[in-house]
Structure formats: C-alpha cells, structure tokens
Design a protein around this motif. Structure first.
Motif, mmCIF file in Angstrom:
data_model
loop_
_atom_site.group_PDB
_atom_site.id
_atom_site.type_symbol
_atom_site.label_atom_id
_atom_site.label_comp_id
_atom_site.label_asym_id
_atom_site.label_seq_id
_atom_site.Cartn_x
_atom_site.Cartn_y
_atom_site.Cartn_z
ATOM 1 N N TRP A 259 1.239 -1.320 0.438
ATOM 2 C CA TRP A 259 -0.348 0.118 -0.161
ATOM 3 C C TRP A 259 0.629 1.185 0.054
ATOM 4 O O TRP A 259 2.023 1.297 0.218
ATOM 5 C CB TRP A 259 -1.185 -0.281 0.956
ATOM 6 N N VAL A 260 0.357 1.843 -0.972
ATOM 7 C CA VAL A 260 0.798 3.936 -0.730
ATOM 8 C C VAL A 260 0.104 4.804 0.253
ATOM 9 O O VAL A 260 -1.247 4.579 -0.670
ATOM 10 C CB VAL A 260 1.752 3.729 -1.633
ATOM 11 N N ILE A 261 1.026 5.175 0.523
ATOM 12 C CA ILE A 261 -0.506 7.147 1.051
ATOM 13 C C ILE A 261 0.364 7.765 0.878
ATOM 14 O O ILE A 261 1.468 8.050 0.804
ATOM 15 C CB ILE A 261 -1.019 6.968 2.519
ATOM 16 N N GLY A 262 -0.278 9.222 0.582
ATOM 17 C CA GLY A 262 0.568 10.784 0.557
ATOM 18 C C GLY A 262 -0.430 11.570 0.545
ATOM 19 O O GLY A 262 -1.704 11.618 0.750
ATOM 20 N N ALA A 263 -0.658 12.208 0.116
ATOM 21 C CA ALA A 263 -0.585 14.276 0.262
ATOM 22 C C ALA A 263 0.399 15.244 -0.564
ATOM 23 O O ALA A 263 0.977 14.914 -0.846
ATOM 24 C CB ALA A 263 -0.472 14.625 1.645
ATOM 25 N N GLY A 264 -0.409 15.730 -1.001
ATOM 26 C CA GLY A 264 -0.224 16.736 -2.412
ATOM 27 C C GLY A 264 -0.683 17.878 -2.411
ATOM 28 O O GLY A 264 -1.931 17.640 -1.793
ATOM 29 N N PHE A 265 -0.288 19.231 -3.521
ATOM 30 C CA PHE A 265 -1.095 20.623 -3.732
ATOM 31 C C PHE A 265 -0.831 20.417 -5.008
ATOM 32 O O PHE A 265 -0.349 20.183 -5.856
ATOM 33 C CB PHE A 265 -0.336 21.291 -2.953
ATOM 34 N N LYS B 268 -5.254 17.734 -1.541
ATOM 35 C CA LYS B 268 -5.495 16.703 -1.508
ATOM 36 C C LYS B 268 -4.138 15.350 -0.848
ATOM 37 O O LYS B 268 -3.589 14.675 -0.345
ATOM 38 C CB LYS B 268 -5.465 16.082 -2.799
ATOM 39 N N LEU B 269 -5.698 13.622 -0.234
ATOM 40 C CA LEU B 269 -4.674 12.739 0.143
ATOM 41 C C LEU B 269 -5.135 11.829 -0.484
ATOM 42 O O LEU B 269 -5.958 12.009 -1.604
ATOM 43 C CB LEU B 269 -6.167 12.266 1.765
ATOM 44 N N ARG B 270 -4.388 10.935 -1.481
ATOM 45 C CA ARG B 270 -3.581 10.372 -1.622
ATOM 46 C C ARG B 270 -3.835 8.598 -1.251
ATOM 47 O O ARG B 270 -3.105 8.477 -0.519
ATOM 48 C CB ARG B 270 -3.358 10.007 -3.208
ATOM 49 N N ALA B 271 -4.516 7.319 -1.754
ATOM 50 C CA ALA B 271 -4.597 6.343 -0.789
ATOM 51 C C ALA B 271 -4.333 5.061 -1.995
ATOM 52 O O ALA B 271 -5.381 5.172 -2.644
ATOM 53 C CB ALA B 271 -5.100 5.533 -0.284
ATOM 54 N N GLY B 272 -3.385 4.555 -2.358
ATOM 55 C CA GLY B 272 -3.192 2.961 -3.256
ATOM 56 C C GLY B 272 -2.561 1.807 -2.970
ATOM 57 O O GLY B 272 -2.084 1.591 -1.941
ATOM 58 N N TYR B 273 -2.921 0.431 -4.022
ATOM 59 C CA TYR B 273 -2.275 -0.295 -3.721
ATOM 60 C C TYR B 273 -0.935 -0.741 -4.647
ATOM 61 O O TYR B 273 -2.082 -0.144 -6.493
ATOM 62 C CB TYR B 273 -3.410 -1.378 -3.988
ATOM 63 N N LYS B 274 -0.204 -0.973 -4.347
ATOM 64 C CA LYS B 274 0.842 -1.298 -6.279
ATOM 65 C C LYS B 274 0.342 -2.912 -6.732
ATOM 66 O O LYS B 274 -0.039 -3.840 -6.474
ATOM 67 C CB LYS B 274 1.968 -1.597 -5.017
ATOM 68 N N ILE B 275 0.362 -2.266 -7.853
ATOM 69 C CA ILE B 275 0.596 -3.767 -8.869
ATOM 70 C C ILE B 275 1.187 -3.761 -9.828
ATOM 71 O O ILE B 275 1.552 -2.652 -11.197
ATOM 72 C CB ILE B 275 -1.271 -3.626 -9.914
ATOM 73 N N GLY B 276 2.232 -4.461 -9.787
ATOM 74 C CA GLY B 276 2.980 -4.689 -10.652
ATOM 75 C C GLY B 276 4.353 -3.058 -10.311
ATOM 76 O O GLY B 276 4.810 -2.475 -9.307
ATOM 77 N N GLY C 144 3.005 -0.149 -11.119
ATOM 78 C CA GLY C 144 2.132 0.668 -11.331
ATOM 79 C C GLY C 144 0.967 0.809 -10.077
ATOM 80 O O GLY C 144 1.264 0.068 -9.114
ATOM 81 N N LEU C 145 0.792 1.956 -9.883
ATOM 82 C CA LEU C 145 -0.335 2.073 -8.432
ATOM 83 C C LEU C 145 -2.202 2.610 -8.952
ATOM 84 O O LEU C 145 -2.188 3.147 -9.300
ATOM 85 C CB LEU C 145 0.505 3.180 -7.571
ATOM 86 N N LEU C 146 -2.161 1.514 -8.010
ATOM 87 C CA LEU C 146 -4.110 1.890 -8.322
ATOM 88 C C LEU C 146 -4.303 2.698 -6.693
ATOM 89 O O LEU C 146 -4.590 2.433 -6.007
ATOM 90 C CB LEU C 146 -4.731 0.492 -8.827
ATOM 91 N N TYR C 147 -4.702 4.400 -7.525
ATOM 92 C CA TYR C 147 -4.671 5.017 -6.364
ATOM 93 C C TYR C 147 -6.143 5.330 -6.560
ATOM 94 O O TYR C 147 -6.542 5.805 -7.598
ATOM 95 C CB TYR C 147 -3.605 6.008 -5.956
ATOM 96 N N ALA C 148 -6.743 6.308 -5.164
ATOM 97 C CA ALA C 148 -7.790 7.326 -4.997
ATOM 98 C C ALA C 148 -7.318 8.418 -4.097
ATOM 99 O O ALA C 148 -6.565 8.463 -3.362
ATOM 100 C CB ALA C 148 -8.555 6.927 -4.534
#
Length: 132
Positions: free
Chosen positions: A88-94, A117-125, A127-131
């Motif tokens: 899993w990956v979490i993060g924040a950005g502007f 914004k905040l984002r969270a995602g799941y690693k796929i190979g 790539g990153l599938l995130y919201a």
C-alpha cells in the motif's frame, strides 16, 4: 596336524581384504537443485514528486434561466509526498492551476484553482491503483 595347519593358512588367506571393482572412483551424481523462487519486487514509492499539467477547462452552469457554457485553457503544477507501506502507498499533495476561463461578458473570471489532496493506493506490478 597337517590338516590343522592347512586349515589355519586357508582361513588366514580368506580373512584378508577383498579387492574388487575399478581403479577409478565411482562417478558422483550431480545434485539438481530446484530453481529459486522469483523474488517479487515493485518500485519503492516513498519520496517527493512534482510535475506539470495542461488541459482544457469547461464551465457548464444552468440555474434559474441563467445558462453558461464556456471553456478555456488550464495548466498547473503538482507536488506531493508518498510513503510506501509495502503493498500500500499513502500520500498527500497540492495542485495549483491557472486558467483563462471567463464568462458573463467577462464579469466572472476564474483565475486559479488550489487543491490539497490525500491519496491512498495499492501497488500493481510497477503501477499504482489509487484514489484521491
């Protein structure tokens, strides 16, 4: 006694080492080890990122007999930080966007847009599938 001495000599000869086989050592069978399991690796997403974007903005509003459908160029800058937690990956950005969209005869103008914004995602190979 003659027989006893012959029996003792025969038994001493039979009790000695036995020599048989080849002079060369026996061939050693090769050990066939199974192939190691492939290690699943994916990129490490921890760190800062920055970039730019360019696109088209469209404002489409209709309310109480008032209708606007205007558009224009939009561009901006993106920056943030992500933290890798394994799968899993979490993060924040502007985001900062500037536009040239105006409507109602220039009375209303959209100059810029800021987003946090905040984002969270799941690693796929790789790539990153995130919201966000």
């Amino acid at each position: 006694m003659k027989y006893l001495l012959s029996a003792a000599a025969a038994s001493a000869l039979m009790a000695g080492s036995a020599f048989a086989g080849n002079i060369q050592p026996a061939p050693v069978e090769p050990v066939i080890a199974p192939a190691p399991m492939p290690v699943s690796t994916s990129p490490n997403w921890t760190g800062f990122y920055a970039g730019g974007q360019l696109g088209y903005a469209n404002v489409d509003v209709s309310s109480g007999g008032f209708s606007v459908d205007e558009g224009g160029l939009i561009g901006g800058l993106v920056a943030g930080y992500d933290y890798d937690l394994g799968d899993w990956v979490i993060g924040a950005g502007f985001d900062y966007d500037w536009t040239d969209v105006s409507f109602a005869g220039g009375a209303v103008e959209i100059d810029s847009i800021w987003r946090a914004k905040l984002r969270a995602g799941y690693k796929i190979g790789n790539g990153l599938l995130y919201a966000t």
